[in-house]
Design a protein around this motif. Structure first.
Motif, PDB file in Angstrom:
ATOM      1  N   LEU A 122       0.824  -1.209   0.000  1.00 37.16           N
ATOM      2  CA  LEU A 122       0.000   0.000   0.000  1.00 37.16           C
ATOM      3  C   LEU A 122       0.858   1.258   0.000  1.00 37.16           C
ATOM      4  O   LEU A 122       0.471   2.294  -0.548  1.00 37.16           O
ATOM      5  CB  LEU A 122      -0.932   0.006   1.218  1.00 37.16           C
ATOM      6  CG  LEU A 122      -2.160  -0.903   1.154  1.00 37.16           C
ATOM      7  CD1 LEU A 122      -2.877  -0.922   2.497  1.00 37.16           C
ATOM      8  CD2 LEU A 122      -3.112  -0.457   0.044  1.00 37.16           C
ATOM      9  N   GLY A 123       2.030   1.188   0.639  1.00 41.73           N
ATOM     10  CA  GLY A 123       2.888   2.365   0.718  1.00 41.73           C
ATOM     11  C   GLY A 123       2.276   3.427   1.618  1.00 41.73           C
ATOM     12  O   GLY A 123       1.535   3.129   2.555  1.00 41.73           O
ATOM     13  N   THR A 124       2.559   4.678   1.334  1.00 42.74           N
ATOM     14  CA  THR A 124       2.053   5.777   2.164  1.00 42.74           C
ATOM     15  C   THR A 124       1.083   6.683   1.421  1.00 42.74           C
ATOM     16  O   THR A 124       0.480   7.571   2.025  1.00 42.74           O
ATOM     17  CB  THR A 124       3.227   6.636   2.671  1.00 42.74           C
ATOM     18  OG1 THR A 124       3.964   7.132   1.552  1.00 42.74           O
ATOM     19  CG2 THR A 124       4.143   5.821   3.566  1.00 42.74           C
ATOM     20  N   ASP A 138       2.639  -0.527  -9.499  1.00 45.26           N
ATOM     21  CA  ASP A 138       3.501   0.037 -10.542  1.00 45.26           C
ATOM     22  C   ASP A 138       3.399  -0.675 -11.886  1.00 45.26           C
ATOM     23  O   ASP A 138       3.959  -0.208 -12.875  1.00 45.26           O
ATOM     24  CB  ASP A 138       4.958   0.080 -10.075  1.00 45.26           C
ATOM     25  CG  ASP A 138       5.479  -1.275  -9.622  1.00 45.26           C
ATOM     26  OD1 ASP A 138       4.839  -2.302  -9.957  1.00 45.26           O
ATOM     27  OD2 ASP A 138       6.519  -1.310  -8.944  1.00 45.26           O
ATOM     28  N   ASP A 139       2.684  -1.816 -11.948  1.00 46.26           N
ATOM     29  CA  ASP A 139       2.477  -2.462 -13.242  1.00 46.26           C
ATOM     30  C   ASP A 139       1.066  -2.198 -13.762  1.00 46.26           C
ATOM     31  O   ASP A 139       0.532  -2.962 -14.562  1.00 46.26           O
ATOM     32  CB  ASP A 139       2.751  -3.965 -13.162  1.00 46.26           C
ATOM     33  CG  ASP A 139       2.047  -4.638 -11.993  1.00 46.26           C
ATOM     34  OD1 ASP A 139       1.309  -3.931 -11.255  1.00 46.26           O
ATOM     35  OD2 ASP A 139       2.217  -5.851 -11.811  1.00 46.26           O
ATOM     36  N   GLN A 166     -10.065   3.024 -13.294  1.00 48.58           N
ATOM     37  CA  GLN A 166     -10.399   2.943 -14.712  1.00 48.58           C
ATOM     38  C   GLN A 166      -9.177   2.789 -15.629  1.00 48.58           C
ATOM     39  O   GLN A 166      -9.224   2.023 -16.605  1.00 48.58           O
ATOM     40  CB  GLN A 166     -11.205   4.170 -15.130  1.00 48.58           C
ATOM     41  CG  GLN A 166     -11.809   4.082 -16.524  1.00 48.58           C
ATOM     42  CD  GLN A 166     -12.715   5.266 -16.823  1.00 48.58           C
ATOM     43  OE1 GLN A 166     -12.561   6.343 -16.244  1.00 48.58           O
ATOM     44  NE2 GLN A 166     -13.665   5.079 -17.726  1.00 48.58           N
ATOM     45  N   PRO A 167      -8.041   3.437 -15.362  1.00 47.68           N
ATOM     46  CA  PRO A 167      -6.882   3.272 -16.251  1.00 47.68           C
ATOM     47  C   PRO A 167      -6.222   1.897 -16.138  1.00 47.68           C
ATOM     48  O   PRO A 167      -5.404   1.535 -16.985  1.00 47.68           O
ATOM     49  CB  PRO A 167      -5.921   4.374 -15.788  1.00 47.68           C
ATOM     50  CG  PRO A 167      -6.748   5.317 -14.977  1.00 47.68           C
ATOM     51  CD  PRO A 167      -7.810   4.480 -14.359  1.00 47.68           C
ATOM     52  N   CYS A 168      -6.547   1.136 -15.095  1.00 49.93           N
ATOM     53  CA  CYS A 168      -5.870  -0.139 -14.849  1.00 49.93           C
ATOM     54  C   CYS A 168      -6.345  -1.224 -15.819  1.00 49.93           C
ATOM     55  O   CYS A 168      -7.475  -1.207 -16.291  1.00 49.93           O
ATOM     56  CB  CYS A 168      -6.123  -0.605 -13.415  1.00 49.93           C
ATOM     57  SG  CYS A 168      -5.507   0.535 -12.165  1.00 49.93           S
ATOM     58  N   ARG A 169      -5.465  -2.203 -16.062  1.00 53.54           N
ATOM     59  CA  ARG A 169      -5.844  -3.282 -16.970  1.00 53.54           C
ATOM     60  C   ARG A 169      -6.450  -4.466 -16.239  1.00 53.54           C
ATOM     61  O   ARG A 169      -7.000  -5.376 -16.867  1.00 53.54           O
ATOM     62  CB  ARG A 169      -4.643  -3.746 -17.784  1.00 53.54           C
ATOM     63  CG  ARG A 169      -3.377  -3.797 -17.079  1.00 53.54           C
ATOM     64  CD  ARG A 169      -2.157  -3.774 -18.006  1.00 53.54           C
ATOM     65  NE  ARG A 169      -0.989  -4.147 -17.245  1.00 53.54           N
ATOM     66  CZ  ARG A 169      -0.642  -5.397 -17.009  1.00 53.54           C
ATOM     67  NH1 ARG A 169      -1.346  -6.382 -17.520  1.00 53.54           N
ATOM     68  NH2 ARG A 169       0.416  -5.664 -16.298  1.00 53.54           N
ATOM     69  N   ALA A 170      -6.365  -4.469 -14.908  1.00 48.95           N
ATOM     70  CA  ALA A 170      -6.956  -5.540 -14.104  1.00 48.95           C
ATOM     71  C   ALA A 170      -7.034  -5.066 -12.661  1.00 48.95           C
ATOM     72  O   ALA A 170      -6.436  -4.045 -12.283  1.00 48.95           O
ATOM     73  CB  ALA A 170      -6.143  -6.822 -14.213  1.00 48.95           C
ATOM     74  N   LEU A 171      -7.762  -5.828 -11.847  1.00 50.26           N
ATOM     75  CA  LEU A 171      -7.986  -5.438 -10.455  1.00 50.26           C
ATOM     76  C   LEU A 171      -7.756  -6.633  -9.542  1.00 50.26           C
ATOM     77  O   LEU A 171      -8.230  -7.741  -9.816  1.00 50.26           O
ATOM     78  CB  LEU A 171      -9.418  -4.930 -10.287  1.00 50.26           C
ATOM     79  CG  LEU A 171      -9.869  -4.529  -8.877  1.00 50.26           C
ATOM     80  CD1 LEU A 171      -9.024  -3.363  -8.356  1.00 50.26           C
ATOM     81  CD2 LEU A 171     -11.354  -4.151  -8.891  1.00 50.26           C
TER      82      LEU A 171
END
Length: 334
Positions: A122-124, A138-139, A166-171
Motif C-alpha cells: 500500500l505504501g504511504t 507500478d504495473d 479505470q486506467p488499470c488493466r486488471a484489479l
C-alpha cells in the motif's frame, strides 16, 4: 419484487419458526440453561448431518459436567465446549463477561497473510474510503484491500473507487482476513462485476424441529449493481480467515465473468445465523439456513481457490507477498 437476494424475508421466516425457542420449563440455573441451549440447537441448528455430529450423544456427554454449584465462568466453559462440537464459527454464546466461540476454521491453518507486507504494497500514498484501502501498483494493476463487510459500502464510494481504477488493466481484490459482516455489502460489491442477473447459488430454511426438516432449495440471484461496473479481469485473494459474508462474496464472484480466485481455501461459514436467548439472558447464535453454490454443494467448509498459493518464508524475508505476486504474474500473463 426486488430480485436481489431477499435475506430480510428469509430472516423473518426463521424468526417465525423460532418464536417458541424459549420454554418456561427451563429454570435459570446451570441445569436449566444447559437443557435450554441443547434444545435450541437441537431444533434449529442446520448442519448436524453435514458435520457428522450426534447431538444426542453430545447431550449425554456434557450433561455429566453440569453441577448446581458451578460458577458462571465454569458453566460458560462447559456450554462453550459443547457448542464447539459442531465446529462452526457461526455458533457463539455471548455473556456480559466473555463469549464462547469456535475459531478452529482458521486457527489450525497457515495465516497466509501479513500486515507488514500489506503495508509495504500500500505504501504511504494509498487512498482510503469507508474502511477500504486502495492504490494502483507500478504495473498498472489496481489493488483493493477489502478487510471487512461489517458496514455498508455505499454506492457512491464504489463508483469513486472503480473510476479511480479505470486506467488499470486488471484489479486485485484482497479479501484475506475478511471475517464477514453484512451479506448486503458483499452483494453490493459483487454486483459491480456482472452486467446481467446471474444465479449464484441456493439456500433453504428450517420448516420444523427435526434435524432434516427443511424447505426446498431456493435460488439465489445476483443483480447487476447500479453505477459503475468493472469489465476487466479480476483476481480475488483468499485465505482461511475469509468467512461468512466474505465466503459468500467469493461464491458470488466465481459466477461473474473474468474472475479468478487465488490463495488458500476460504474458512466457510455458509449458514445464515440466527440468535436466541437462554433463561440466564445469555445469547446464543447459530447457523439456521444453509447456503449452497450453483452445483448445490455446501460451502460451509470453505471454497477452493482456482489457483492455490501459500505465503512462503523466503518471500516474506524479501518483503514479497507470494499471493499478491502470483496474482500479478497471472494478470501479466493474460
Amino acid at each position: 419484487m426486488n430480485k436481489k437476494i431477499n435475506f430480510t424475508l428469509l430472516l423473518l421466516m426463521v424468526l417465525a419458526l423460532s418464536s417458541c425457542v424459549m420454554e418456561s420449563e427451563f429454570s435459570d440455573n446451570p441445569q436449566g440453561n444447559f437443557e435450554a441451549l441443547w434444545k435450541i440447537m437441537d431444533e434449529h441448528y442446520c448442519f448436524f448431518d453435514e458435520k457428522g455430529v450426534d447431538w444426542n450423544e453430545v447431550h449425554t456427554s456434557y450433561a455429566k459436567q453440569i453441577d448446581a454449584q458451578m460458577t458462571e465462568s465454569q458453566l460458560l466453559e462447559v456450554l462453550g465446549n459443547m457448542l464447539a462440537e459442531v465446529k462452526d464459527g457461526h455458533v457463539n454464546l455471548f455473556t456480559s463477561f466473555d463469549m464462547g466461540r469456535y475459531w478452529g476454521f482458521h486457527e489450525h491453518y497457515p495465516a497466509n497473510y501479513s500486515d507488514t507486507l500489506i503495508n509495504r504494497y500500500l505504501g504511504t500514498d494509498y487512498r482510503i474510503s469507508n474502511g477500504y484501502s486502495y492504490r494502483i501498483l507500478d504495473d498498472n494493476i489496481g489493488y483493493f484491500r477489502c478487510p471487512s463487510f461489517t458496514g455498508p459500502i455505499g454506492a457512491g464510494n464504489l463508483d469513486n473507487i472503480l473510476l479511480f481504477f479505470q486506467p488499470c488493466r486488471a484489479l486485485i481484490i484482497d479479501l484475506r482476513q475478511n471475517g464477514g459482516g453484512l451479506i448486503s455489502s458483499a452483494e453490493e460489491l459483487a454486483g459491480r462485476f456482472t452486467n446481467e442477473e446471474v444465479l449464484v447459488g441456493y439456500m433453504k430454511h428450517k420448516t420444523g424441529r427435526g434435524h432434516n426438516d427443511f424447505s426446498e432449495l431456493r435460488p439465489q440471484k445476483l443483480k447487476p449493481g447500479s453505477g459503475v461496473r468493472w469489465q476487466k479481469p479480476v483476481v480475488v485473494l483468499t485465505n482461511r480467515a475469509v468467512f461468512s459474508a466474505a465466503n459468500e462474496f467469493v461464491k458470488y464472484m466465481r459466477c461473474c465473468p473474468n474472475v479468478t480466485v487465488i490463495g488458500d481455501k476460504t474458512g466457510g461459514g455458509a449458514g445464515l445465523p440466527f440468535s436466541s436467548e437462554l433463561p440466564s439472558g445469555w445469547s446464543v447464535r447459530f447457523s439456521a439456513c444453509p447456503m449452497y453454490n450453483t452445483e448445490k454443494e455446501s460451502t460451509e467448509n470453505g471454497i477452493e481457490p482456482d489457483i492455490r498459493v501459500s505465503l512462503t518464508k523466503d518471500d516474506f524475508l524479501k518483503n514479497r507477498d507470494t499471493i499478491i505476486e502470483k496474482a500479478r504474474s497471472f494478470i501479466n500473463g493474460l
